[in-house]
Design a protein around this motif. Structure first.
Motif, short mmCIF file in Angstrom:
data_model
loop_
_atom_site.label_atom_id
_atom_site.label_comp_id
_atom_site.label_asym_id
_atom_site.label_seq_id
_atom_site.Cartn_x
_atom_site.Cartn_y
_atom_site.Cartn_z
N PRO B 312 0.83 -1.21 0.00
CA PRO B 312 0.00 0.00 0.00
C PRO B 312 0.87 1.27 0.00
O PRO B 312 1.86 1.35 0.73
CB PRO B 312 -0.81 -0.10 1.29
N PHE B 314 2.28 4.99 0.70
CA PHE B 314 2.41 5.79 1.93
C PHE B 314 1.19 6.67 2.09
O PHE B 314 0.84 7.39 1.16
CB PHE B 314 3.66 6.67 1.78
N PRO B 315 0.53 6.71 3.23
CA PRO B 315 0.67 5.89 4.44
C PRO B 315 -0.46 4.86 4.58
O PRO B 315 -0.93 4.62 5.68
CB PRO B 315 0.55 6.95 5.53
N ASN B 316 -0.90 4.28 3.48
CA ASN B 316 -2.06 3.37 3.48
C ASN B 316 -1.81 2.04 4.20
O ASN B 316 -0.68 1.59 4.29
CB ASN B 316 -2.46 3.06 2.04
N GLN B 317 -2.91 1.44 4.62
CA GLN B 317 -2.87 0.14 5.30
C GLN B 317 -3.78 -0.86 4.59
O GLN B 317 -4.80 -0.47 4.02
CB GLN B 317 -3.37 0.30 6.72
#
Lengths: 482, 482
Positions: B312, B314-317
């Motif tokens: 993912p 930055f800054p995904n989860q």
């Protein structure tokens, strides 16, 4: 409210094996190591009683553990107060008290400067233990740091910087300078100042290493640029001056793409010398209140607009104002700035915050103008302005001219009270020769309007500068009084 | 609330003379021109009664005026609903009604598809008039666009995308791919889909030109890459397939650094062919609800992790979930995503929003797994899953294998009801030869487990695909019923 994963957590997942920190002795830490060390430190600090929302001071030279500590406190959600290690015991006591600080993490060498009931040695944690810790989320609206403005006059104020301020600063800089996968940023400015601290965040957000230097060792830094792939360096004028001297007739490698020059207006002879040596200088304007860089020259205009600090970074705004009115091009007024990297205010100083910040616009106290193309030229600090016979005299302009004199190594100009003119400029000169042998009067008259020519010349061994190498004019002023 | 200067205003100040849009006939518009045209259009639309907060539909092919209109509506603060021009009159009527749309800006060719009391021709404004207009500030929390999901089944839903969603998407992409001052992004995906729209924002935020194509003309696009400095292109598998064929034995120039491949899992033979031809493919995973790219492969892993959509941005989860539990590595489950580029929800669909979005986590309806290093492999749409004798059968996997057959040009696999197994896979084959001559049974048995081998083979001239070239499996399913 925008919350997201802790940035180092994210970076360690994306680029675990990339270099995060490189020391002058070639010791290198990867983002995975930095993450592990930071969680270990966070766990250690939590055991010591530090918890979410605590105000924690850190006092350290530029060392790897300083970076680890910053990340560890972010992981806990403590607000870190980064202390200027050059401050006196009483100055530090003021900040600890003013900032409601509940613990101080320090390097042993500063133990005697600090009087606090809760002191933690930065070396006490065994980083190799590798303890897991679940970092809290980052909320962009939350204060990450309080940095006291160096306070050349008056009582220091704690500038509150949020994660959002750092985020927008890092992104605005990347949108201006570009972002290359092989970038390496040299950090020799103190990390307790925003110019150094901002690089800690850029490193993690961009996924690029910091080449960390504790002191300004011109040879070590020269070597890093020449031989170790550094692509960007943040510097102030005195550093650039020494680096150019060290460079001599050599040229930096082509991958060295940016010397980011901040810390006040740069002397024109220095910029010309850098241009001659093909050093890619990008002048920048910023301050603690804007989380460092706010306005920076770009690649297209680095040579055309010598002396300019460029345009405000994406999406920042800037105005030149006098008595509440926005001024047209080429007129000097106070610089006002607005944007998502600007501080929300000073800790516990509602009145001063309200006075300096209105509708998101910050009155910087700096003087400057925009040229016809909208490029910023910073003239001077407003409080350094000398008013002589009704004329505005800018010390930085006079210093810039005098630095072009072959025998002048350094120079500081301040205003002296004068019964006829109100104030007149006087100059403190660093030179290998006595000032009376330099014929500075004739030199100045050849380059400056008469009212700008210093009325007195003083020899000085070294100019007083703060940790960020900014000239402390009030100390020169104090000498006049003696 | 984070407000800031309109992005095009800012970009036109920073890079007035840089190329903003380049058309296949070499017509080029600078950011200054794009800004002037957009303020002129904004003024024109305001005269037509469009105001802050209005819901305005736009229906246009990929043309310069579509980009101008998007910026003009942003400047007014209207929410734009970008209509898929391939939709039928009744489908469009549904969206206009469901979206509470007060005006439709359209290209004349679509006039008959739209029934609305307030229709404005996109050509009616004289862009050369150059009328000043003061754009409103951008608030990251405000909805910029509503895009209806292509709705392969069920009623279309309006995905609300804020300026913040677009901002984080653009920055996450730059942090992954890097950002070079000479970048040029080729846009041939429809701008009414998020894959095309997101490039409009990246262009303005980064300060780089869009090479705009109305249709997928493989020769014109090949020329743009070979001769006109394009560095990045967004594509889907069928486009890449045609481009590789056009490329033949040639190689793209070195500055062409990224073929961003989205629109669903890519067939492995295609990826291998691209690798052989040294085309820098970066597989990506995203959807309307994530403002396009959410997870993308990076430079370090583009070759090692062939077939993966990376990590993912930055800054995904991202999590892989089954029945509320997060799954360990290598287990297939539903992909759940979280981050600041994820939609706040569907317009006027509180129940569906609540069902799909919980604590910021979006249930994507896609199936995938993470490998041991945390790289995402997208397996299929959950609703395309075929369950045959209790085994999970993924159509995309079978299609990927069959595309390796030398005589198979294109293939679509769906599930057919079966009295013994519940469902069995069947395949629709595009080939120059009749399917019975291809010996597909033997080929499949050599490459696939027995239960994955299609139980029937159907000839088809062309597979049904939507505007973004995604396979419409429900149309194949419908053919089975006939």
């Amino acid at each position: 409210m925008t919350t997201m994963l802790n940035w180092l957590t994210k970076r360690a997942d994306l680029s675990p094996d990339h270099d995060a920190v490189v020391l002058p002795d070639d010791t290198t830490y990867s983002f995975k190591e930095l993450y592990d060390h930071s969680t270990t430190m966070a766990h250690f600090l939590q055991q010591k009683g530090i918890k979410y929302g605590d105000h924690v001071a850190v006092m350290s030279p530029n060392q790897y553990r300083f970076i680890v500590t910053i990340h560890a406190l972010n992981m806990i959600g403590a607000v870190s107060f980064l202390l200027n290690s050059r401050l006196s015991r009483s100055e530090i006591a003021f900040q600890l008290d003013d900032g409601d600080v509940s613990a101080v993490i320090l390097d042993e060498q500063y133990r005697d400067q600090v009087d606090h009931q809760n002191v933690i040695a930065i070396d006490a944690c065994d980083l190799e233990e590798s303890v897991a810790f679940q970092p809290i989320s980052i909320d962009l609206e939350t204060t990450a740091h309080v940095l006291y403005t160096s306070g050349t006059t008056g009582q220091p104020k704690g500038v509150q910087l949020t994660y959002g301020n750092h985020w927008w600063n890092a992104n605005g800089s990347a949108l201006n300078l570009g972002l290359y996968p092989h970038d390496r940023w040299l950090l020799s400015l103190p990390m307790f100042h925003v110019g150094g601290l901002s690089i800690v965040y850029r490193s993690v957000i961009y996924g690029i290493p910091i080449h960390l230097h504790d002191t300004f060792d011109v040879h070590a830094i020269h070597r890093d640029i020449m031989e170790r792939g550094v692509t960007i360096m943040s510097a102030v004028s005195v550093m650039l001056d020494q680096l150019l001297e060290r460079l001599g007739g050599e040229r930096y490698p082509e991958h060295f793409r940016c010397m980011l020059l901040g810390g006040g207006p740069a002397p024109e002879p220095l910029l010309n010398q850098a241009k001659t040596k093909e050093v890619p200088v990008y002048q920048t304007y910023g301050m603690t209140e804007t989380a460092s860089q706010f306005s920076t020259l770009d690649d297209d205009n680095a040579l055309d607009k010598l002396g300019s600090a460029g345009k405000p970074l994406f999406p920042n705004q800037l105005l030149i104002v006098h008595e509440g009115e926005s001024l047209p091009a080429n007129q000097v007024g106070e610089i006002m700035v607005k944007g998502p990297s600007v501080t929300s205010g000073y800790y516990k100083r509602e009145a001063e915050t309200a006075e300096k910040l209105e509708y998101g616009w910050l009155k910087t106290g700096d003087l400057g103008y925009l040229d016809d193309d909208g490029f910023l030229f910073v003239v001077d600090r407003r409080k350094d302005l000398i008013i002589s016979g009704g004329e505005n005299v800018y010390p930085a302009e006079i210093e810039s001219v005098l630095k072009g004199h072959p025998d002048v190594i350094d120079v500081g100009v301040v205003g002296q009270t004068d019964s006829r003119w109100g104030q007149v400029p006087v100059a403190f000169i660093v030179s290998g020769k006595p000032v009376e042998d330099l014929d500075l009067d004739a030199y100045s008259h050849a380059h400056l309007a008469k009212y700008k020519v210093p009325k007195a010349w003083y020899d000085i061994d070294e100019l007083p500068r703060n940790a960020a190498k900014k000239l402390l004019r009030h100390q020169l002023q104090a000498r006049l009084g003696e």
